[in-house]
Scaffold this active site. Structure first.
Site, PDB file in Angstrom:
ATOM      1  CD  GLU A 233      -2.578   1.202   2.574  1.00  0.00           C
ATOM      2  OE1 GLU A 233      -2.928   0.206   2.924  1.00  0.00           O
ATOM      3  OE2 GLU A 233      -2.776   2.291   3.287  1.00  0.00           O
ATOM      4  CD  GLU A 238      -3.236   7.648   5.085  1.00  0.00           C
ATOM      5  OE1 GLU A 238      -3.971   6.931   5.472  1.00  0.00           O
ATOM      6  OE2 GLU A 238      -1.912   7.284   5.514  1.00  0.00           O
TER       7      GLU A 238
END
Length: 346
Positions: A233, A238
């Site tokens: 990932e 974020e």
């Protein structure tokens, strides 16, 4: 003129301006003009010149969420959105006393992607639902809140996701829906577009509100066969509503996942009020994550980590969960806005 009163002189001065501490005057700026010259070579370069009386600085709003200052009023700026686009540019001319004057103009700019290295993009130019040729949806609340105790139920409803005026908008809403207290959307390019190596760029404006957790990220296309984190990932961006302006760039893989992930952060300004560029440079030997071309984190790529096969893209807005934490009870809705996402290959 001089008037004698009781043996004293009183000086009356007519027509004088108020002096400031620098010996100048506090006359307000005036007669603001803006001129622009657009490059015809497809580079997106525009030369601006603003002029005004009684002015010491100029501030540009460039019509795409970005801003710039120009003490002498002259600014050269390079727009990057491919195609022909019109921008409303606003200039504020100010003096040292804090007085200002504002004026707007329009520029139409054509940009040709450099080197034709662009292999996939979504400019979000068509109003309505996201392009079904490029995106599919995760629906529901996942296992254990998508593995993170998240609170939202993901839908494909227009209330949660739409394209408006060239921008993708994902909106989390506080509402009772299928047993969850919030709704939102998670888009992914799985099965539509998957790739190995290249550069990803996205322009986004992030939501406000404690408990919000927007992300632009990637998962290994072999996730159904090997599971997570074996698939790998890459979190290009974020952001947490409780940690404003701190941008997270992170890699997850076996031995470095969840709370032990391999990542770092960089603080920027105006993450929730202006668009910023979030990017990934993915090569066989090194992977780097940036915000506004400033490095957040890098990883030495090799056969020992799962970043040498096809990945797909995801864009979502989560609420709460292990990472985002408690949600502000007053939070009713919040939106993640994305101007574009592009993938290049050298």
């Amino acid at each position: 003129m001089n008037i004698i009163i009781a043996g004293m002189y009183l000086l009356i001065a007519a027509g004088c301006s108020k002096s400031n501490d620098n010996g100048g005057t506090d006359t307000a700026p005036g007669q603001l003009t803006i001129s622009s010259t657009v490059s015809a070579d497809g580079s997106g370069s525009v030369s601006f010149e603003a002029k005004a009386n009684n002015t010491t600085s100029y501030f540009y709003e460039l019509g795409n969420g970005e801003t710039a200052t120009a003490p002498d009023g002259k600014l050269t700026y390079q727009y990057s959105k491919p195609g022909t686009n019109t921008y409303v540019v606003t200039v504020k001319a100010s003096n040292e006393a804090g007085q200002s004057i504002t004026k707007s103009t329009q520029v139409t700019v054509s940009v040709t992607p450099s080197g034709s290295g662009l292999i996939w993009s979504d400019e979000f130019d068509n109003n309505g639902a996201p392009d079904p040729a490029k995106w599919v949806y995760d629906i529901g609340n996942g296992a254990n809140g998508w593995g993170n105790n998240e609170l939202q139920y993901y839908t494909n409803r227009s209330e949660n996701v739409s394209v408006q005026n060239g921008v993708l908008k994902i909106t989390a809403r506080k509402e009772n829906f299928s047993g969850s207290n919030f709704t939102s959307t998670r888009l992914k390019s799985k099965g539509k577009f998957e790739f190995k190596y290249g550069r990803v760029e996205a322009s986004a404006k992030l939501p406000t509100g404690v408990g919000t957790w927007p992300a632009i990220w990637m998962l290994g296309a072999n996730i159904d066969a090997v599971g997570w984190p074996a698939c790998g990932e890459i979190d290009i961006m974020e952001h947490l509503g409780r940690d404003l302006n701190n941008i997270y760039g992170t890699f997850h893989y076996p031995g470095r996942s969840g709370g032990n992930a391999d990542g770092n952060t960089r603080v920027i300004q105006n993450a929730t009020t202006a668009f910023h560029k979030y990017s990934l440079d993915w090569k066989p030997d090194v992977i780097r994550i940036y915000v506004d071309d400033q490095l957040i984190h890098s990883l030495n790529n090799s056969a020992s980590v799962p970043f040498n096969h096809d990945f797909f893209l995801l864009i979502n807005l989560a609420i709460g969960g292990n990472f985002a934490g408690a949600v502000d009870p007053a939070l009713e809705n919040a939106s993640l806005e994305v101007d574009y996402i592009r993938v290049y290959r050298d």
